[in-house]
Design a protein around this motif. Structure first.
Motif, PDB file in Angstrom:
ATOM      1  N   MET A  39      37.346 -21.251  48.171  1.00  0.00           N
ATOM      2  CA  MET A  39      36.241 -22.000  48.788  1.00  0.00           C
ATOM      3  C   MET A  39      35.715 -21.248  50.000  1.00  0.00           C
ATOM      4  O   MET A  39      35.935 -21.657  51.146  1.00  0.00           O
ATOM      5  CB  MET A  39      36.706 -23.402  49.206  1.00  0.00           C
ATOM      6  CG  MET A  39      36.855 -24.385  48.056  1.00  0.00           C
ATOM      7  SD  MET A  39      37.309 -26.029  48.654  1.00  0.00           S
ATOM      8  CE  MET A  39      35.900 -26.412  49.692  1.00  0.00           C
ATOM      9  N   PRO A  40      35.020 -20.149  49.797  1.00  0.00           N
ATOM     10  CA  PRO A  40      34.463 -19.434  50.960  1.00  0.00           C
ATOM     11  C   PRO A  40      33.408 -20.241  51.700  1.00  0.00           C
ATOM     12  O   PRO A  40      33.096 -19.945  52.860  1.00  0.00           O
ATOM     13  CB  PRO A  40      33.858 -18.172  50.332  1.00  0.00           C
ATOM     14  CG  PRO A  40      33.603 -18.529  48.899  1.00  0.00           C
ATOM     15  CD  PRO A  40      34.683 -19.491  48.521  1.00  0.00           C
ATOM     16  N   TRP A  41      32.866 -21.264  51.045  1.00  0.00           N
ATOM     17  CA  TRP A  41      31.857 -22.100  51.677  1.00  0.00           C
ATOM     18  C   TRP A  41      32.468 -23.319  52.381  1.00  0.00           C
ATOM     19  O   TRP A  41      31.764 -24.254  52.757  1.00  0.00           O
ATOM     20  CB  TRP A  41      30.863 -22.585  50.625  1.00  0.00           C
ATOM     21  CG  TRP A  41      31.514 -23.172  49.398  1.00  0.00           C
ATOM     22  CD1 TRP A  41      32.019 -22.491  48.343  1.00  0.00           C
ATOM     23  CD2 TRP A  41      31.746 -24.553  49.145  1.00  0.00           C
ATOM     24  NE1 TRP A  41      32.552 -23.365  47.418  1.00  0.00           N
ATOM     25  CE2 TRP A  41      32.390 -24.644  47.890  1.00  0.00           C
ATOM     26  CE3 TRP A  41      31.460 -25.726  49.833  1.00  0.00           C
ATOM     27  CZ2 TRP A  41      32.769 -25.854  47.327  1.00  0.00           C
ATOM     28  CZ3 TRP A  41      31.832 -26.936  49.282  1.00  0.00           C
ATOM     29  CH2 TRP A  41      32.479 -26.991  48.033  1.00  0.00           C
ATOM     30  N   ALA A  42      33.800 -23.285  52.605  1.00  0.00           N
ATOM     31  CA  ALA A  42      34.486 -24.408  53.246  1.00  0.00           C
ATOM     32  C   ALA A  42      33.911 -24.762  54.625  1.00  0.00           C
ATOM     33  O   ALA A  42      33.841 -25.947  54.976  1.00  0.00           O
ATOM     34  CB  ALA A  42      35.984 -24.121  53.349  1.00  0.00           C
ATOM     35  N   PRO A  43      33.462 -23.793  55.454  1.00  0.00           N
ATOM     36  CA  PRO A  43      32.920 -24.171  56.775  1.00  0.00           C
ATOM     37  C   PRO A  43      31.690 -25.063  56.715  1.00  0.00           C
ATOM     38  O   PRO A  43      31.401 -25.780  57.688  1.00  0.00           O
ATOM     39  CB  PRO A  43      32.592 -22.817  57.426  1.00  0.00           C
ATOM     40  CG  PRO A  43      33.533 -21.849  56.774  1.00  0.00           C
ATOM     41  CD  PRO A  43      33.631 -22.317  55.347  1.00  0.00           C
ATOM     42  N   ILE A  44      30.974 -25.041  55.616  1.00  0.00           N
ATOM     43  CA  ILE A  44      29.766 -25.879  55.524  1.00  0.00           C
ATOM     44  C   ILE A  44      29.953 -27.032  54.547  1.00  0.00           C
ATOM     45  O   ILE A  44      28.980 -27.611  54.068  1.00  0.00           O
ATOM     46  CB  ILE A  44      28.548 -25.038  55.099  1.00  0.00           C
ATOM     47  CG1 ILE A  44      28.775 -24.407  53.721  1.00  0.00           C
ATOM     48  CG2 ILE A  44      28.249 -23.959  56.135  1.00  0.00           C
ATOM     49  CD1 ILE A  44      27.527 -23.767  53.129  1.00  0.00           C
ATOM     50  N   VAL A  45      31.219 -27.356  54.216  1.00  0.00           N
ATOM     51  CA  VAL A  45      31.452 -28.399  53.226  1.00  0.00           C
ATOM     52  C   VAL A  45      30.933 -29.751  53.712  1.00  0.00           C
ATOM     53  O   VAL A  45      30.481 -30.583  52.910  1.00  0.00           O
ATOM     54  CB  VAL A  45      32.955 -28.479  52.880  1.00  0.00           C
ATOM     55  CG1 VAL A  45      33.764 -28.981  54.065  1.00  0.00           C
ATOM     56  CG2 VAL A  45      33.203 -29.378  51.678  1.00  0.00           C
ATOM     57  N   SER A  46      30.959 -29.989  55.006  1.00  0.00           N
ATOM     58  CA  SER A  46      30.490 -31.278  55.523  1.00  0.00           C
ATOM     59  C   SER A  46      28.975 -31.427  55.420  1.00  0.00           C
ATOM     60  O   SER A  46      28.451 -32.544  55.568  1.00  0.00           O
ATOM     61  CB  SER A  46      30.920 -31.451  56.982  1.00  0.00           C
ATOM     62  OG  SER A  46      30.400 -30.411  57.786  1.00  0.00           O
ATOM     63  N   TRP A  47      28.269 -30.327  55.161  1.00  0.00           N
ATOM     64  CA  TRP A  47      26.822 -30.385  55.008  1.00  0.00           C
ATOM     65  C   TRP A  47      26.383 -30.315  53.539  1.00  0.00           C
ATOM     66  O   TRP A  47      25.189 -30.384  53.243  1.00  0.00           O
ATOM     67  CB  TRP A  47      26.159 -29.221  55.758  1.00  0.00           C
ATOM     68  CG  TRP A  47      26.485 -29.191  57.215  1.00  0.00           C
ATOM     69  CD1 TRP A  47      27.497 -28.531  57.832  1.00  0.00           C
ATOM     70  CD2 TRP A  47      25.786 -29.901  58.245  1.00  0.00           C
ATOM     71  NE1 TRP A  47      27.485 -28.753  59.179  1.00  0.00           N
ATOM     72  CE2 TRP A  47      26.427 -29.600  59.468  1.00  0.00           C
ATOM     73  CE3 TRP A  47      24.669 -30.738  58.256  1.00  0.00           C
ATOM     74  CZ2 TRP A  47      26.008 -30.114  60.687  1.00  0.00           C
ATOM     75  CZ3 TRP A  47      24.245 -31.256  59.471  1.00  0.00           C
ATOM     76  CH2 TRP A  47      24.911 -30.944  60.664  1.00  0.00           C
ATOM     77  N   ASP A  82      41.674 -26.243  54.476  1.00  0.00           N
ATOM     78  CA  ASP A  82      42.070 -25.934  55.847  1.00  0.00           C
ATOM     79  C   ASP A  82      43.439 -25.256  55.856  1.00  0.00           C
ATOM     80  O   ASP A  82      44.357 -25.665  55.140  1.00  0.00           O
ATOM     81  CB  ASP A  82      42.126 -27.226  56.666  1.00  0.00           C
ATOM     82  CG  ASP A  82      42.259 -26.937  58.154  1.00  0.00           C
ATOM     83  OD1 ASP A  82      41.885 -25.833  58.567  1.00  0.00           O
ATOM     84  OD2 ASP A  82      42.756 -27.820  58.878  1.00  0.00           O
ATOM     85  N   ALA A  83      43.589 -24.221  56.643  1.00  0.00           N
ATOM     86  CA  ALA A  83      44.829 -23.436  56.647  1.00  0.00           C
ATOM     87  C   ALA A  83      45.996 -24.272  57.147  1.00  0.00           C
ATOM     88  O   ALA A  83      45.984 -24.784  58.273  1.00  0.00           O
ATOM     89  CB  ALA A  83      44.652 -22.205  57.536  1.00  0.00           C
ATOM     90  N   ALA A  84      47.000 -24.427  56.288  1.00  0.00           N
ATOM     91  CA  ALA A  84      48.204 -25.176  56.649  1.00  0.00           C
ATOM     92  C   ALA A  84      49.261 -24.900  55.608  1.00  0.00           C
ATOM     93  O   ALA A  84      48.962 -24.528  54.465  1.00  0.00           O
ATOM     94  CB  ALA A  84      47.908 -26.667  56.736  1.00  0.00           C
ATOM     95  N   SER A  85      50.504 -25.080  56.009  1.00  0.00           N
ATOM     96  CA  SER A  85      51.627 -24.902  55.083  1.00  0.00           C
ATOM     97  C   SER A  85      52.748 -25.846  55.483  1.00  0.00           C
ATOM     98  O   SER A  85      52.848 -26.251  56.654  1.00  0.00           O
ATOM     99  CB  SER A  85      52.121 -23.453  55.083  1.00  0.00           C
ATOM    100  OG  SER A  85      52.581 -23.088  56.371  1.00  0.00           O
ATOM    101  N   VAL A  86      53.572 -26.179  54.523  1.00  0.00           N
ATOM    102  CA  VAL A  86      54.693 -27.096  54.757  1.00  0.00           C
ATOM    103  C   VAL A  86      55.881 -26.305  55.283  1.00  0.00           C
ATOM    104  O   VAL A  86      56.296 -25.310  54.686  1.00  0.00           O
ATOM    105  CB  VAL A  86      55.072 -27.833  53.466  1.00  0.00           C
ATOM    106  CG1 VAL A  86      56.278 -28.739  53.707  1.00  0.00           C
ATOM    107  CG2 VAL A  86      53.892 -28.649  52.947  1.00  0.00           C
ATOM    108  N   GLY A  87      56.410 -26.740  56.425  1.00  0.00           N
ATOM    109  CA  GLY A  87      57.589 -26.111  56.996  1.00  0.00           C
ATOM    110  C   GLY A  87      58.862 -26.752  56.477  1.00  0.00           C
ATOM    111  O   GLY A  87      58.840 -27.590  55.573  1.00  0.00           O
ATOM    112  N   PRO A  88      59.997 -26.385  57.032  1.00  0.00           N
ATOM    113  CA  PRO A  88      61.285 -26.960  56.605  1.00  0.00           C
ATOM    114  C   PRO A  88      61.322 -28.471  56.861  1.00  0.00           C
ATOM    115  O   PRO A  88      60.807 -28.957  57.873  1.00  0.00           O
ATOM    116  CB  PRO A  88      62.318 -26.223  57.464  1.00  0.00           C
ATOM    117  CG  PRO A  88      61.622 -24.977  57.911  1.00  0.00           C
ATOM    118  CD  PRO A  88      60.172 -25.337  58.046  1.00  0.00           C
TER     119      PRO A  88
END
Length: 412
Positions: free
Chosen positions: A142-150, A201-207
């Protein structure tokens, strides 16, 4: 799909019996179903990007009848994962729930793991289905993620629906896809944009502090929108988790394979110590208010307590629409076993031995009073009587044939 799709009958009945709750908490609007005994720690269902609280209606109907409490929620309109954790905690506080068990699918499974990581005291167990550990692959797609709200609503819906496999499906999977597509049509542009933002959105599950023995991984083996590599990463992260593999089911096994999913959910809850409370489930008429249905139940067997083990369920004792056991559909396995027993005990078996007619009748009332006679004994008795009947018929035919041959020989 508009104008073509018609909701299934069990969903229409579900909507008529289970109330939909909508409560504002801060700036967030929560839409959810809460059904089952309040004394039981709840199982909270978190859907994926295309799901709503309605997609788990089959789990609510089935598990609530057995004495479990099920809460199915819509993912609220949040725009980052930290906001999700805070909003979900406020929601649990608002409905006065402290310790939970979460069944999360796809995006819902990812959000469930994040909440378990940052609020470990509240999450007692997890059931993860077709989910992932981080969002890198989705953000790359999703390279267009920054404008997804529009982005316009129709483009967001099209993007979400492209993740669902197109092509011929088995009937039960096709029905599940149609139902989810109809739910996507009810989502607003802001709802879709919010969920796609959480996915990219950048995120990952930790321990997790939660031990693997309190985690069940329930994946489908045919296909899903989540790549197999991402599902394998989840299995590798929790090597001690229980496995519940479904041969088929597609992206939405909770709709396409509800009996199998409900069974695995029930086994998980039992294993982690959640006790069902069928005794707290109202809905079975005890006095004269039930009319003819209550009288029929008393006539069948007023002294058998096993008949009342799985009554229908409601989430409040004074509800205007209690779910009655006589109204909700029974599970397929129980209906099949009861119908087989009824056929065995209601059919009379007639056997002929030589010229004497011997009537052997298995009366319904007799067998119902004799609880110690198992079904296997009745079936074995039927088989023996049928074999004797065939033997007598064979001996009689042989006798007639020999007698006719002897008479023909005398005439010749």
């Amino acid at each position: 799909m508009k104008g073509v799709y018609s909701a299934p009958g069990d969903y229409i009945y579900f909507k008529s019996q289970v109330p939909l709750h909508k409560i504002p908490i801060g700036t967030k609007q929560w839409r959810y179903y809460d059904f089952g005994p309040k004394a039981v720690p709840p199982l909270i269902c978190l859907p994926g990007t295309a799901g709503t609280a309605d997609v788990c209606y089959k789990q609510i109907m089935s598990l609530s009848m057995k004495g479990y409490r099920v809460i199915s929620v819509d993912i609220p309109r949040v725009w980052n994962h930290h906001e999700w954790i805070q909003a979900f905690e406020k929601f649990l506080d608002a409905i006065d729930v402290h310790h939970i068990h979460i069944y999360g699918t796809s995006l819902g499974g990812f959000l469930a793991q994040l909440f378990a990581q940052h609020r470990p005291r509240r999450v007692r167990s997890l059931i993860l289905s077709n989910t992932f550990l981080d969002t890198r692959s989705f953000s790359a797609a999703m390279p267009w993620a920054p404008i997804v709200s529009w982005t316009p609503s129709f483009l967001l819906k099209r993007y979400v629906l492209t993740g669902i496999r197109d092509g011929p499906h088995e009937p039960f999977i096709a029905d599940s896809v149609d139902f989810v597509v109809s739910q996507v049509e009810t989502l607003s542009r802001e709802d879709l944009a919010s969920r796609l933002t959480l996915t990219a959105d950048a995120a990952s599950v930790g321990p997790l502090l939660l031990t693997d023995s309190f985690i069940t991984i329930m994946d489908t083996n045919d296909y899903s929108a989540i790549p197999q590599q991402l599902k394998d990463e989840v299995s590798e992260r929790y090597p001690g988790a229980r496995r519940a593999q479904l041969k088929t089911g597609g992206d939405f096994p909770f709709l396409s394979r509800p009996d199998e999913v409900n069974l695995h959910l029930q086994l998980h809850l039992r294993r982690v110590g959640v006790e069902a409370r069928p005794d707290l489930v109202p809905g079975i008429p005890k006095g004269g208010s039930g009319g003819s249905s209550s009288e029929e139940k008393e006539k069948k067997d007023p002294e058998d307590p096993a008949k009342d083990e799985d009554p229908a369920n409601d989430d409040r004792g004074s509800s205007d629409n209690p779910l009655a056991e006589s109204q909700l559909p029974h599970a397929p396995e129980s209906s099949q076993s009861h119908s087989l027993d009824d056929q065995l005990v209601s059919n009379a078996i007639v056997c002929h031995f030589s010229n004497v007619d011997m009537m052997v009748s298995l009366h319904l009332g007799f067998l119902k009073n004799q609880h110690t006679i198992p079904t296997e004994t009745v079936m074995r008795l039927c088989a023996e009587i049928f074999a004797l009947h065939l033997l007598s018929f064979y001996v009689g035919s042989l006798y007639i044939s020999l007698n006719c041959n002897r008479r023909v020989g005398q005439v010749v």
